[in-house]
Design a protein around this motif. Sequence first.
Motif, PDB file in Angstrom:
ATOM      1  N   ASN A  59       0.820  -1.303  -0.041  1.00 47.10           N
ATOM      2  CA  ASN A  59      -0.086  -0.078  -0.022  1.00 47.10           C
ATOM      3  C   ASN A  59       0.995   1.181  -0.058  1.00 47.10           C
ATOM      4  N   GLU A  60       1.811   1.280   0.519  1.00 48.19           N
ATOM      5  CA  GLU A  60       2.648   2.263   0.820  1.00 48.19           C
ATOM      6  C   GLU A  60       4.087   2.166   0.218  1.00 48.19           C
ATOM      7  N   SER A  61       4.159   1.315  -0.791  1.00 48.71           N
ATOM      8  CA  SER A  61       5.632   0.922  -1.346  1.00 48.71           C
ATOM      9  C   SER A  61       5.833   1.958  -2.631  1.00 48.71           C
ATOM     10  N   TYR A  62       6.733   2.819  -2.696  1.00 49.54           N
ATOM     11  CA  TYR A  62       6.914   4.008  -3.709  1.00 49.54           C
ATOM     12  C   TYR A  62       8.175   3.786  -4.618  1.00 49.54           C
ATOM     13  N   GLY A  63       9.095   2.393  -4.319  1.00 51.73           N
ATOM     14  CA  GLY A  63      10.086   2.273  -5.291  1.00 51.73           C
ATOM     15  C   GLY A  63       9.864   2.021  -6.761  1.00 51.73           C
ATOM     16  N   GLY A  64       8.645   1.675  -6.948  1.00 47.69           N
ATOM     17  CA  GLY A  64       8.273   1.313  -8.487  1.00 47.69           C
ATOM     18  C   GLY A  64       8.887   0.062  -8.865  1.00 47.69           C
ATOM     19  N   TYR A  65       8.966  -0.908  -8.012  1.00 49.05           N
ATOM     20  CA  TYR A  65       9.342  -2.357  -8.340  1.00 49.05           C
ATOM     21  C   TYR A  65       8.389  -3.306  -8.273  1.00 49.05           C
ATOM     22  N   THR A  66       8.513  -4.354  -9.095  1.00 50.51           N
ATOM     23  CA  THR A  66       7.866  -5.721  -9.083  1.00 50.51           C
ATOM     24  C   THR A  66       8.781  -6.613  -8.822  1.00 50.51           C
ATOM     25  N   ASP A  67       8.457  -7.405  -7.462  1.00 46.22           N
ATOM     26  CA  ASP A  67       9.371  -8.478  -7.238  1.00 46.22           C
ATOM     27  C   ASP A  67       8.397  -9.513  -6.399  1.00 46.22           C
TER      28      ASP A  67
END
Lengths: 323, 537
Positions: free
Chosen positions: B454-462
């Motif tokens: 919900n608050e992950s801002y790094g722009g990555y998909t893992d």
Amino acid sequence: MYQYILKRLLLMIPTLLGAALLVFLLLRLVPGDVCVLRMAGGAGYVDPKAIELCHAELGLDRSYVVQFLDFIWGFVRFDFGKSMWTGRPIVEEVALRFELSLQIAIMATLTAIMLAIPLGTISAVKQNTWIDYVVRAFSIAGIAMPSFWLGVLIILGLLITSKSLFGSPWMPPIKYVPLWVDPLYNLSMTIFPALATGYRYSAVATRMTRSALLEVLREDYVRTARAKGLVQKLIIRRHALGNALLPVVTIIGIEFAFLMGGLVVTEQVFNLNGLGKLFVASVTNHDYTMTQALVMLVAAIFVVTNFVVDIIYAWLDPRIRYK
Amino acid sequence: MNLSKYLRAASIMAVSAAVAIGFSGAPGQAAPKKGGTLNFVVPDEPPSWDGHRETTFALIHPFAPFYSLLIKVNPENPSSPTDFVCDLCTEMPTPSDGGRTYTFKIKQGVKFHDGTPLTAQDVVASYNKIIFPPEGTTSARVAYFVMVDSVSAPDDHTVVFKLKYPSGAFIPALATPYNFIYSKAKLDQDIRWYEKNVMGSGPFKFAGREAGASVRGERNKDYHVSGQPYLDGFEAIFSSKQAVRVQAIRGDRAAIEFRGFPPKSRDDLVDALGKDITVQESDWNCVLLFTPNHKKKPFDDVRVRRALTLAVDRWGGSESLSRIAIVKAVGGVVFPGHPLAATKADLEQIPGFWPDINKSRAEAKRLLQEAGVSDLKFVLSNRAIDQPYTIVGTWLIDQWRQIGVTVEQKMEPTGPFYARLRSQEFDVTMDFNCQSVVNPLLDIGKFLSTDIGNESYGGYTDRDLDKIFEAMNRAPEEAEQRKLMRQFEKRVLDEQAHSFVTLWWNRIIPHRSYVKGWKISPSHYLNQDLANVWLDK
């Protein structure tokens, strides 16, 4: 005179409309969203659907034209609506703060008048004597020292002196109690910010009184009065001071209006819950309705104060009303 | 150390020691006295009064005393991240159905402040609003309860939570201090009634509010805990300026501020007030992070991201920054005091935590050179708040300077700062993870893939990372959770170098010594109902 008053009244309308348009447009240019801030507390995640719902609830999904017309229509009816931040009526949110700001503004103005007119007069009459130098130093220091800094010095002074005198530190109350509920408590909270602000205010007015009076004292009619053998006190009181006070009245009016919304930093220092603090909070929170209402309130105070000043001016100097 | 510094340090230690003794139930500890009003300062006023919707301490501090919770962190042991006790329930339940059913018995005779009885139906209505918010309402903690299938009340004194799968995250989520138990009747009348009104069953009744100025509470004589509360009432006074709040305590216009002061203010108060001030300190379940934007070059290269963390000397920073800022503990993604947290030995295996900072920085330079950006320049987006954002941001810039990286700090007020985070218009950003109940199994959701966290801002998909998270939340045994947590931590901080922990916050609460009964917790949201607070004067 009536025609003069009517003309001044009509001029208020475009002034207020201009202020309304300006604040409306400027607020929309500031990045950020009241719904995101309100729901996420600035940090948490909010479902975009919830934000949409919030926009619809607050009317932010409507066109700017509709929003502006709604704002103006509300203002005309003295209905400022609800705060977008708390959802409570703006009148309710503003009431306590207005009362406090008005009290501080009145106290600071009285302080300024009581200091400025006698000091400015003495300074002018005793031009280039040690009294003049002392008054000038006093007023220049007042202009140079920001009132919030003076406020901090007052608080520190109170803490230190009370500790050494009474063994325990004392500071002004930080919780507001209205004047009519507990006058002593109220004054102990408001007197110091009023003095800090009033000092700066009086410094400006003292300078203005001095220079205006010096100018008037060089006028032909004062020389004539002297030639007639009138004593200095009478010349000052009856002939010079009235005319010299014209620009001072303007300064006092403008400063009073400024104090109603401009005590932002002093309010922070003394934890006063005034309009300035509310102003900062509403801008920070992107509370459009509250900010618009506050700007219009302060604009109205400025306009009305200027109107009153103009009337006093015209009353003091008949030449003005006939121009 | 000069004499004044020595005396100051000695006085702080003496006061702290006195507190530690005082609160550990030493012989001769005075019995609580009844009466008095507790004045405390709060840095902000909450937007609404609905605990289910809000996320700010500004709501908890003035409003938690009006409400009861189903369960809560033990007020006698609030520094423990695993000690929970009943508030409205009669005893902590043992899960049945393979860990998927929790049955709570609700205390009988509990009354809301308007005199109406509190039943299991009120608990169910409150949790349904929190877990399954109806359209038009917002709940800030839906994600805490992803494991919950249903909440029901078979009778007036029983509440049953059915879970989709057993989860160690459930009980801590249940104890979240924002989970106020509301009246079903009021919610039925208007689901948003609590946004502007107060009516709970907590130790204090709402006595009034002055917009922007204060909130007052008075003792609830019918409180369901016999003999409590001790205070006649409280007054929460809003004051946004820290200097004013410090001076208010110094001048005894307020007795305490529950969020926390920086070390300098603590030292000033101890210097000025001596025995009249008591200091309680704790590790704080808040941590500053820095996150590179994976969608922007050169931060899409793991070597560059790893170089950024390798440059940072956490061990040295803890020592120096803890003297000027509200940060102290070195830790990984889990709150350092929790059983699932990495040990020092675990941490020292992770880049950025190596004991030899020179080796670490040499490796950082090598990685930057290998990635072809040995003269890297970027902007660090930061929140324009002095404590601890600006201080830690400035420190980071100096750490990066030592590997030849040039960084400009861009500070913005909260609104624009978060607008930038959400739109991912940044190179590297400061960020934070600040939670109430220490619940690492959910708290680390902050590091998940952008479309899940919900608050992950790094722009990555893992997806591998997301799978570890999922497995950890479903693991019933602590040993298994701990093993998976180490895998998660290694992947976030090392293998993929997604986002980085700087230092954990340090909570410092200097308060008037006559305030008794209140014990510091690792969160400024916990243990705030004031039921056990009393005044020794």
